[in-house]
Design a protein around this motif. Structure first.
Motif, PDB file in Angstrom:
ATOM      1  N   SER A  41      -0.970   0.669  13.172  1.00  0.00           N
ATOM      2  CA  SER A  41      -0.707   0.967  11.780  1.00  0.00           C
ATOM      3  C   SER A  41      -1.518   1.867  11.202  1.00  0.00           C
ATOM      4  O   SER A  41      -2.645   2.009  11.335  1.00  0.00           O
ATOM      5  CB  SER A  41      -1.021  -0.443  11.023  1.00  0.00           C
ATOM      6  OG  SER A  41      -0.949  -0.247   9.599  1.00  0.00           O
ATOM      7  N   VAL A  42      -0.790   2.990  10.820  1.00  0.00           N
ATOM      8  CA  VAL A  42      -1.228   4.299  10.706  1.00  0.00           C
ATOM      9  C   VAL A  42      -1.118   4.838   9.123  1.00  0.00           C
ATOM     10  O   VAL A  42      -1.056   5.956   8.911  1.00  0.00           O
ATOM     11  CB  VAL A  42      -0.697   5.409  11.569  1.00  0.00           C
ATOM     12  CG1 VAL A  42      -1.718   6.793  11.847  1.00  0.00           C
ATOM     13  CG2 VAL A  42      -0.575   4.999  12.968  1.00  0.00           C
ATOM     14  N   GLY A  43      -1.465   3.962   8.200  1.00  0.00           N
ATOM     15  CA  GLY A  43      -1.350   4.291   7.066  1.00  0.00           C
ATOM     16  C   GLY A  43      -0.234   4.934   6.375  1.00  0.00           C
ATOM     17  O   GLY A  43      -0.468   5.919   5.816  1.00  0.00           O
ATOM     18  N   GLY A  44       0.863   4.192   6.505  1.00  0.00           N
ATOM     19  CA  GLY A  44       2.130   4.834   6.045  1.00  0.00           C
ATOM     20  C   GLY A  44       3.190   4.647   7.072  1.00  0.00           C
ATOM     21  O   GLY A  44       4.541   4.983   6.805  1.00  0.00           O
ATOM     22  N   PHE A  45       2.897   4.312   8.293  1.00  0.00           N
ATOM     23  CA  PHE A  45       3.889   3.867   9.339  1.00  0.00           C
ATOM     24  C   PHE A  45       3.422   3.032  10.431  1.00  0.00           C
ATOM     25  O   PHE A  45       2.122   3.137  10.476  1.00  0.00           O
ATOM     26  CB  PHE A  45       4.455   5.234  10.045  1.00  0.00           C
ATOM     27  CG  PHE A  45       3.621   6.056  10.705  1.00  0.00           C
ATOM     28  CD1 PHE A  45       3.530   5.803  11.949  1.00  0.00           C
ATOM     29  CD2 PHE A  45       2.907   7.066   9.962  1.00  0.00           C
ATOM     30  CE1 PHE A  45       2.770   6.826  12.786  1.00  0.00           C
ATOM     31  CE2 PHE A  45       1.890   8.072  10.965  1.00  0.00           C
ATOM     32  CZ  PHE A  45       1.922   7.851  12.329  1.00  0.00           C
ATOM     33  N   VAL A  46       4.208   2.544  11.031  1.00  0.00           N
ATOM     34  CA  VAL A  46       3.853   1.582  12.118  1.00  0.00           C
ATOM     35  C   VAL A  46       4.573   2.173  13.488  1.00  0.00           C
ATOM     36  O   VAL A  46       5.715   2.411  13.566  1.00  0.00           O
ATOM     37  CB  VAL A  46       4.360   0.157  12.143  1.00  0.00           C
ATOM     38  CG1 VAL A  46       3.823  -0.713  12.970  1.00  0.00           C
ATOM     39  CG2 VAL A  46       3.604  -0.351  10.624  1.00  0.00           C
ATOM     40  N   MET A  47       3.816   2.039  14.541  1.00  0.00           N
ATOM     41  CA  MET A  47       4.432   2.487  15.790  1.00  0.00           C
ATOM     42  C   MET A  47       4.031   1.870  16.921  1.00  0.00           C
ATOM     43  O   MET A  47       3.118   1.076  16.871  1.00  0.00           O
ATOM     44  CB  MET A  47       4.052   4.089  16.003  1.00  0.00           C
ATOM     45  CG  MET A  47       2.845   4.375  16.354  1.00  0.00           C
ATOM     46  SD  MET A  47       2.506   6.197  16.872  1.00  0.00           S
ATOM     47  CE  MET A  47       0.794   6.026  16.977  1.00  0.00           C
ATOM     48  N   ASN A  48       4.962   1.944  18.198  1.00  0.00           N
ATOM     49  CA  ASN A  48       4.827   1.020  19.341  1.00  0.00           C
ATOM     50  C   ASN A  48       4.449   2.236  20.514  1.00  0.00           C
ATOM     51  O   ASN A  48       5.586   2.804  20.749  1.00  0.00           O
ATOM     52  CB  ASN A  48       5.703  -0.039  19.577  1.00  0.00           C
ATOM     53  CG  ASN A  48       5.641  -0.826  20.684  1.00  0.00           C
ATOM     54  OD1 ASN A  48       5.018  -0.304  21.799  1.00  0.00           O
ATOM     55  ND2 ASN A  48       5.788  -2.345  20.691  1.00  0.00           N
ATOM     56  N   VAL A  49       3.534   1.853  21.176  1.00  0.00           N
ATOM     57  CA  VAL A  49       3.189   2.905  22.212  1.00  0.00           C
ATOM     58  C   VAL A  49       3.057   2.195  23.431  1.00  0.00           C
ATOM     59  O   VAL A  49       2.235   1.296  23.365  1.00  0.00           O
ATOM     60  CB  VAL A  49       1.989   3.923  21.760  1.00  0.00           C
ATOM     61  CG1 VAL A  49       1.899   5.003  23.100  1.00  0.00           C
ATOM     62  CG2 VAL A  49       2.401   4.498  20.573  1.00  0.00           C
ATOM     63  N   ASP A  50       3.469   2.897  24.637  1.00  0.00           N
ATOM     64  CA  ASP A  50       3.257   2.058  26.000  1.00  0.00           C
ATOM     65  C   ASP A  50       2.033   2.738  26.508  1.00  0.00           C
ATOM     66  O   ASP A  50       1.355   3.566  25.931  1.00  0.00           O
ATOM     67  CB  ASP A  50       4.513   2.357  26.797  1.00  0.00           C
ATOM     68  CG  ASP A  50       4.830   3.642  27.132  1.00  0.00           C
ATOM     69  OD1 ASP A  50       3.990   4.684  27.160  1.00  0.00           O
ATOM     70  OD2 ASP A  50       5.835   3.995  27.614  1.00  0.00           O
ATOM     71  N   LEU A  51       1.573   2.341  27.702  1.00  0.00           N
ATOM     72  CA  LEU A  51       0.272   2.574  27.965  1.00  0.00           C
ATOM     73  C   LEU A  51       0.164   4.057  28.672  1.00  0.00           C
ATOM     74  O   LEU A  51      -0.890   4.493  29.212  1.00  0.00           O
ATOM     75  CB  LEU A  51      -0.239   1.583  29.032  1.00  0.00           C
ATOM     76  CG  LEU A  51      -0.515   0.266  28.767  1.00  0.00           C
ATOM     77  CD1 LEU A  51      -1.103  -0.860  29.669  1.00  0.00           C
ATOM     78  CD2 LEU A  51      -1.579   0.172  27.473  1.00  0.00           C
ATOM     79  N   SER A  52       1.308   4.658  29.035  1.00  0.00           N
ATOM     80  CA  SER A  52       1.443   5.839  29.478  1.00  0.00           C
ATOM     81  C   SER A  52       1.392   6.946  28.445  1.00  0.00           C
ATOM     82  O   SER A  52       1.601   8.032  28.730  1.00  0.00           O
ATOM     83  CB  SER A  52       2.734   6.189  30.550  1.00  0.00           C
ATOM     84  OG  SER A  52       3.937   5.972  29.737  1.00  0.00           O
ATOM     85  N   GLY A  53       1.522   6.345  27.207  1.00  0.00           N
ATOM     86  CA  GLY A  53       1.470   7.398  25.869  1.00  0.00           C
ATOM     87  C   GLY A  53       2.821   7.555  25.399  1.00  0.00           C
ATOM     88  O   GLY A  53       3.005   8.432  24.579  1.00  0.00           O
ATOM     89  N   GLY A  54       3.935   7.010  26.080  1.00  0.00           N
ATOM     90  CA  GLY A  54       5.244   7.014  25.333  1.00  0.00           C
ATOM     91  C   GLY A  54       5.375   6.275  24.262  1.00  0.00           C
ATOM     92  O   GLY A  54       5.101   5.212  24.184  1.00  0.00           O
TER      93      GLY A  54
END
Length: 200
Positions: A41-54
């Motif tokens: 949670s980045v203060g204005g959006f939410v994202m899902n990232v895999d362990l390789s940085g994707g």
């Protein structure tokens, strides 16, 4: 960045997303680990990232600029709650609670609230939210309000779930000296929000 656990050496770095300059007025970011990556949670959006940085997905939230919403500093930036394939998130400057699919980022529901202090936790199929001087229970499947309980002068200290329900704390007049304030613990039922016990 990925660091070696034994030496602290930087092993790899990955560019994730480009953020607008306005984010620097409210530099916040919290993450929750999932099975094969993390949700942020980045203060204005939410994202899902895999362990390789994707980056799997990014979901933008409706956020008020920091200059127009000075009370955002009173909001807690908690880690997103992740349970049963769903992400629950509330961020400073965002006047809603959102539930998203963990794998795809699809919005399952959004509950508009005029003021959100923090997400307390999940209990018995309910998402417990601290909003101003109230604690609310939202149905975790639909976002509908199940109950609300006013707790005046609450502290930023809560526990949620388990056999004892929800535990919050507030400031009250001291029983021994009414001219002074003291903390009081308040137990709430997860079923209907009623106060089941208190202890000054």
């Amino acid at each position: 960045a990925v660091y070696a656990l034994d030496t602290g050496e930087t092993m790899t770095t990955h560019f994730l997303v480009e953020i607008r300059e306005s984010w620097r007025q409210r530099r916040v970011c919290r993450t929750t680990q999932v099975a094969d990556g993390f949700v942020a949670s980045v203060g204005g959006f939410v994202m899902n990232v895999d362990l390789s940085g994707g980056v799997r997905w990014v979901r933008k939230q409706v956020v008020l600029p920091a200059s127009e919403e000075p009370t955002w500093v009173a909001q807690r930036l908690d880690r997103p709650l992740v349970e049963a394939g769903r992400v629950f998130a509330a961020s400073p400057g965002v006047r809603s609670v959102e539930c998203m699919d963990t794998d795809t980022g699809r919005l399952i529901w959004r509950s508009i609230l005029p003021y959100v202090h923090r997400l307390v936790g999940l209990a018995d199929g309910k998402l417990i939210v601290h909003a101003g001087d109230e604690f609310l229970a939202l149905n975790d499947a639909t976002g509908q309000v199940q109950w609300r309980r006013q707790i005046l002068a609450p502290f930023d200290a809560e526990l949620c779930g388990g056999e004892h329900g929800i535990l919050v704390s507030r400031a009250i007049a001291s029983p021994a000296n009414p001219g002074q304030r003291c903390p009081e613990l308040v137990w709430l039922s997860a079923d209907d929000g009623r106060i089941t016990a208190t202890a000054a």
